[in-house]
Design a protein around this motif. Structure first.
Motif, PDB file in Angstrom:
ATOM      1  N   GLN A   1       0.806  -1.233   0.000  1.00  0.00           N
ATOM      2  CA  GLN A   1       0.000   0.000   0.000  1.00  0.00           C
ATOM      3  C   GLN A   1       0.836   1.280   0.000  1.00  0.00           C
ATOM      4  O   GLN A   1       0.551   2.208  -0.773  1.00  0.00           O
ATOM      5  CB  GLN A   1      -0.959   0.001   1.205  1.00  0.00           C
TER       6      GLN A   1
ATOM      7  N   LYS B   1       0.746   4.414  -2.931  1.00  0.00           N
ATOM      8  CA  LYS B   1       0.498   5.825  -2.655  1.00  0.00           C
ATOM      9  C   LYS B   1       1.601   6.702  -3.240  1.00  0.00           C
ATOM     10  O   LYS B   1       1.349   7.761  -3.828  1.00  0.00           O
ATOM     11  CB  LYS B   1       0.404   6.062  -1.146  1.00  0.00           C
TER      12      LYS B   1
ATOM     13  N   LYS C   1       1.336   7.012  -7.072  1.00  0.00           N
ATOM     14  CA  LYS C   1       0.141   7.680  -7.618  1.00  0.00           C
ATOM     15  C   LYS C   1       0.520   8.960  -8.356  1.00  0.00           C
ATOM     16  O   LYS C   1      -0.040   9.278  -9.406  1.00  0.00           O
ATOM     17  CB  LYS C   1      -0.841   8.001  -6.487  1.00  0.00           C
TER      18      LYS C   1
END
Length: 436
Positions: A296, A300, A303
């Motif tokens: 995760q 992020k 992105k």
């Protein structure tokens, strides 16, 4: 004895050899050679004890019996106490002294003692350091010439033990044969040991040469690639100093600079990791890792890069999967694979990350719709062929990412592979054992 039995006997002797002369990782070549020769001398001297006794050389048999005990102690001192230099010194002096004494009890120059001195000198040259050669040559010549000269002027000092002409042949002939066999075995062992060390040295030199070449290429590319982001930052700061920019322009430039800096930081991080591995070696800490929690943060971070290029980043991650992995290594692998996918995927493309259970393994797939891999580069994709590669927007790298992925996956007892079609994208797979 059949060929199979002979082969099995030789294999058994090869397995037994390290326990006799010492393991190559614990003993130096010189130490192993001395241990081998000490054991060989022990056997030869032991065999000569009963032979000399049966041929009437009683004093010689007694002297050789004492030598057997002495050489057993010398072998123990060298093999188990690793005091090879002391062992060499004791053995050389002991042999010269005992052979000199035996010379006078075995018919002097007419006996086999001079052949024994010759063999002893040959073995001394094999086991001693080159700095000691002068000492041992002087000792051998002084001893041999001294006893010969003494016999010449005092022939009565030598005991004639040969009662018949046959006895002379019975003593000298086996001594000569023994000398030849020992010299042959010693030379053969020395040549084999030398060739093995030479080959090991050549392989090490080749590895060092390859690493040095790769290092030079790497730093050459690094110094070149760092100029672009530094030049971009310098231009932006100069622009801020010279003119007043609108907020919209500032935001756009700052976004681009942030992307450039992040890419450069990733490149530097890979280089630092590689450098640390070269210096310290791999250190792996395998523990149960929550794969979803590990991935995760990377999603992020990426992105920004994918959004800037207009790439859709999707994830289908099973939150229940735990793998036996090193967290830092796993994150580096995923970070590099996702970064590579973003680098070679054009605007409007997509990247999909998926985790599934596959038997007793956790399978991680990073799939992109990018340019695919050139067939000419497939064979070297995970090797350290240091070269610059350009992404769809001229993003640059130094070729370390996939190499580190391979190294770190293997270190975690996993597998990594890929499927790719030129112009249609690539899929990289990482398989790691599931945590119980």
């Amino acid at each position: 004895m059949s060929t199979t039995e002979i082969r099995n006997t030789l294999n058994s002797m090869k397995k037994l050899l390290p326990s006799i002369i010492g393991d190559q990782h614990q003993f130096t070549l010189e130490n192993r050679i001395f241990n081998a020769i000490a054991m060989m001398a022990l056997l030869v001297i032991a065999i000569n004890v009963p032979y000399n006794y049966m041929t009437g050389l009683t004093v010689t048999a007694l002297i050789f019996s004492l030598l057997v005990v002495a050489f057993a102690g010398i072998y123990y001192l060298s093999r188990f106490k690793k005091k090879v230099n002391l062992s060499i010194g004791i053995s050389v002096i002991l042999i010269n002294v005992t052979f000199a004494i035996n010379y006078f009890f075995s018919s002097g120059i007419q006996g086999a003692s001079l052949l024994s001195f010759t063999l002893a000198f040959f073995l001394t040259m094999l086991i001693s350091h080159s700095k000691q050669y002068a000492w041992w040559i002087c000792l051998n010549l002084f001893t041999v010439l001294g006893i010969i000269s003494y016999e010449y002027y005092h022939p009565e000092a030598v005991l004639n033990v040969y009662k018949t002409r046959k006895a002379i042949f019975e003593d000298i002939t086996p001594t000569y044969i023994t000398d030849v066999v020992v010299i042959f075995i010693g030379t053969l062992y020395l040549k084999n040991a030398y060739n093995k060390e030479k080959k090991r040295g050549e392989e090490k030199a080749l590895r060092l040469e390859t690493m040095d070449s790769e290092k030079n290429k790497l730093f050459s590319l690094l110094s070149h690639d760092l100029r672009n982001p530094l030049a971009a930052i310098q231009s932006y700061l100069q622009l801020l100093n010279d003119i007043e920019l609108e907020q919209k322009d500032k935001t756009q430039i700052e976004t681009e600079l942030l992307y450039v800096v992040n890419s450069t930081q990733e490149m530097l991080y890979n280089i630092l990791i590689w450098s640390k591995t070269q210096m310290d070696g791999l250190s792996v800490n395998l523990v149960p890792v929550d794969v979803a929690a590990a991935i995760q943060p990377i999603l992020k971070i990426n992105k920004l890069a994918t959004a800037k290029k207009g790439i859709q980043l999707d994830a289908n991650i099973d939150a229940s999967i735990k793998a036996m992995a090193d967290l830092n290594m796993l994150q580096l692998i995923i970070r590099n694979l996702v970064g590579n996918a973003a680098k070679f995927t054009p605007a409007g493309g997509s990247i999909n990350i998926k985790t599934i259970r596959s038997g007793n393994n956790c399978l991680i797939e990073i799939k992109d719709s990018g340019a695919g891999i050139d067939p000419d580069g497939i064979a070297d994709i995970f090797s350290l062929k240091v070269r610059s590669t350009f992404g769809t927007e001229n993003e640059k790298g130094v070729g370390l990412g996939l190499f580190l992925c391979k190294e770190y996956t293997t270190a975690q007892q996993g597998q990594i592979w890929f499927e790719s079609t030129k112009g249609r994208g690539s899929s990289f797979y990482v398989s790691l054992p599931l945590a119980n």
